[in-house]
Enzyme design. Structure first.
Site, mmCIF file in Angstrom:
data_model
loop_
_atom_site.group_PDB
_atom_site.id
_atom_site.type_symbol
_atom_site.label_atom_id
_atom_site.label_comp_id
_atom_site.label_asym_id
_atom_site.label_seq_id
_atom_site.Cartn_x
_atom_site.Cartn_y
_atom_site.Cartn_z
ATOM 1 N N HIS A 63 0.850 -1.195 0.000
ATOM 2 C CA HIS A 63 0.000 0.000 0.000
ATOM 3 C C HIS A 63 0.884 1.244 0.000
ATOM 4 O O HIS A 63 1.847 1.326 0.761
ATOM 5 C CB HIS A 63 -0.888 -0.005 1.251
ATOM 6 C CG HIS A 63 -1.782 1.191 1.335
ATOM 7 N ND1 HIS A 63 -3.014 1.233 0.732
ATOM 8 C CD2 HIS A 63 -1.615 2.395 1.933
ATOM 9 C CE1 HIS A 63 -3.572 2.409 0.947
ATOM 10 N NE2 HIS A 63 -2.746 3.130 1.677
ATOM 11 N N ASP A 80 -15.572 2.325 6.579
ATOM 12 C CA ASP A 80 -14.538 3.277 6.165
ATOM 13 C C ASP A 80 -15.056 4.158 5.043
ATOM 14 O O ASP A 80 -14.793 5.358 5.006
ATOM 15 C CB ASP A 80 -13.267 2.542 5.723
ATOM 16 C CG ASP A 80 -12.239 3.531 5.187
ATOM 17 O OD1 ASP A 80 -11.826 4.407 5.966
ATOM 18 O OD2 ASP A 80 -11.889 3.461 4.002
ATOM 19 N N ARG A 102 -15.187 12.511 6.484
ATOM 20 C CA ARG A 102 -13.911 13.152 6.858
ATOM 21 C C ARG A 102 -13.506 14.166 5.804
ATOM 22 O O ARG A 102 -13.003 15.236 6.101
ATOM 23 C CB ARG A 102 -12.816 12.089 7.021
ATOM 24 C CG ARG A 102 -12.946 11.300 8.316
ATOM 25 C CD ARG A 102 -12.076 10.055 8.260
ATOM 26 N NE ARG A 102 -10.678 10.377 8.099
ATOM 27 C CZ ARG A 102 -9.781 9.571 7.502
ATOM 28 N NH1 ARG A 102 -10.155 8.403 7.015
ATOM 29 N NH2 ARG A 102 -8.524 9.923 7.416
ATOM 30 N N SER A 143 -8.316 3.772 8.802
ATOM 31 C CA SER A 143 -8.892 3.720 7.452
ATOM 32 C C SER A 143 -8.048 2.804 6.561
ATOM 33 O O SER A 143 -8.570 1.902 5.892
ATOM 34 C CB SER A 143 -8.936 5.143 6.883
ATOM 35 O OG SER A 143 -9.175 5.142 5.507
ATOM 36 N N LYS A 198 -9.020 -1.675 5.645
ATOM 37 C CA LYS A 198 -9.210 -2.200 4.287
ATOM 38 C C LYS A 198 -8.238 -3.343 4.020
ATOM 39 O O LYS A 198 -8.557 -4.294 3.318
ATOM 40 C CB LYS A 198 -9.045 -1.088 3.256
ATOM 41 C CG LYS A 198 -10.254 -0.143 3.259
ATOM 42 C CD LYS A 198 -10.083 1.017 2.323
ATOM 43 C CE LYS A 198 -9.092 2.012 2.846
ATOM 44 N NZ LYS A 198 -9.284 3.391 2.511
#
Ligand code: URA
Length: 438
Positions: free
Chosen positions: A82, A161, A168, A183, A187
């Protein structure tokens, strides 16, 4: 449970129980808690940040707010990667097939572009026929068969999320560290990950303009990841100048294909810098998954996999499995912008700055990204950079090429680009791509 009590507890900085955070995540996912109450809680959580234990509990509650991908039967080791997001970041397109060709199973959910930071899902749209719309069942079946599957985010995974992120975004609470961490990690957990490699970007083109902010995020992701049962590794890399040479969807796919198809000696200096980042994360993945015991062995294996063409073969297998009607052996199918304009240096000197934020904004305005969430993107447009910080150049040196939909859009981009690339008289060293190893 009355959500007003939960808002009041956060406002007073009191500690939430696991049950309260589960109530919140389930209520957000199902739409049972109204947006105005969730927004009030988010602002309270922004002002009175969650503790580590609360962040872990919220992460797990959000991961459990929808389905979890069951990777049973997918050959181990599994790896997920990620990036916190940057300009010109096409790493997944090289790292995914490279790691799969080295024997890891790469299962990854990727996002669309967000502001100036591009998204892998958008880049993959440049490949005719390629679909990121995979059901969980298809993802797992494909990963079992060829070791790699990359899908877009589905509404079924971590829906809490999705609800909280939307709020947000419009309540100026995105930058709360515990909220960012929960968040991202929720995931990953919902996607079935056990090991995650995190590329935390630092610099003007990222969420973390300063090293201090990037370090805090990297440390929090690793610490909370561990507490939530993940093996998480985070390195910090440079995002003060864009990654590699290309910014824009099809242009970035072309650059990734260059890395998979060409020897390093034939790549541009900017693309070599991108290749170096891919090598670093690939070596990290091989080491932490136990495939290569030392960094040296990992790098030898990576070079062999790239140079032998095995990474390219895996990339072709992967895109075909997801519907592509083309392959990476040539690139004539990539969309090309109708207008190309070059920017040349007005003076000799040293490149002092290639500002990632401004260049990301220019690419966005050319149409490579979205201003509104439903905007159409133009896959062909963007910028190809021919210089990086520390380069010594002569007058008239090619600095960059703008790829635009119209001459007017190209001319505007060139004017702005002139201010994003600084030429100075005093030499400065190049910026290392790796700021802090994992
Ligand atoms: N990426 C995410 O998925 N969530 C955040 O909060 C920030 C970046």
């Amino acid at each position: 449970m009355d959500f007003r009590t939960i808002i009041a507890k956060r406002r007073e900085g009191m500690v939430h129980s696991k049950e309260e955070l589960t109530f919140l995540a389930e209520g957000a996912a199902k739409g049972d808690i109204p947006d105005y109450q969730l927004s009030a809680w988010l602002m309270a959580a922004y002002l009175k940040p969650l503790t580590d234990q609360e962040t872990v509990d919220l992460t797990i509650a959000m991961a459990d707010s929808g389905d979890r991908l069951d990777l049973t039967g997918v050959p181990k080791p599994w790896i997920d990667k990620h990036s916190t997001g940057g300009v010109g970041d096409k790493t997944t397109l090289v790292l995914g097939p490279l790691l799969a060709a080295c024997g890891l199973s790469v299962i990854k959910m990727s996002g669309r572009g967000l502001g100036i930071t591009g998204g892998t899902v958008d880049k993959l749209k440049s490949i005719p026929g390629f679909s990121t719309d995979l059901t969980p069942k298809k993802m797992v079946a494909q990963a079992k068969k060829i070791g790699i599957a990359v899908a877009g985010q589905t509404a079924h995974l971590a829906p809490a999320d999705k609800a909280l992120y939307g709020l947000r975004d419009v309540t100026e609470t995105v930058t709360s560290l515990p909220l960012i961490v929960s968040s991202i990690l929720s995931k990953k957990i919902a996607g079935g990950a056990d090991t995650v490699i995190l590329d935390v970007k630092c610099g003007s083109g990222s969420f973390n303009p300063t090293r201090e902010q990037a370090e805090k995020l990297a440390d929090a992701l690793v610490a909370i990841g561990k507490l939530a049962g993940l093996k998480a590794y985070a390195a910090i890399t440079d995002m003060d100048q864009p990654l590699g040479s290309s910014i824009g969807n099809a242009l970035e796919v072309k650059e990734a294909i260059d890395v998979l198809t060409k020897p390093e000696s034939e790549l541009s200096p900017n693309t070599k810098r991108f290749r170096e980042l891919c090598r670093y994360y690939a070596a990290l993945a091989l080491r932490v998954s136990g495939i290569a015991p030392t960094a040296g062995e990992a790098l030898t294996r990576i070079e062999d996999t790239l140079q032998s063409g095995r990474a390219l073969d895996k990339a072709n297998q992967w895109i075909k499995a997801q519907g592509a009607t083309v392959d990476f052996n040539e690139t004539s199918w990539l969309p090309v912008a109708p207008v190309q304009i070059e920017l040349h240096a007005k003076m000799a000197g040293c490149i002092g700055k290639v500002d990632a934020r401004t260049i990301g904004e220019i690419a966005l305005d050319l149409g490579a990204g979205r201003h509104e969430k439903d905007d159409e993107i133009d896959l062909s447009v963007g910028i190809v950079l021919n210089v990086k910080v520390g380069d010594l150049i002569s007058e008239n040196h090619l600095l960059a090429t703008v790829h635009a939909a119209t001459p007017e859009a190209g001319a505007t981009a060139i004017t702005r680009l002139e201010h994003a690339i600084l030429i100075q008289t005093t030499p400065i060293p190049p910026r290392p791509i790796l700021i802090r190893p994992a």
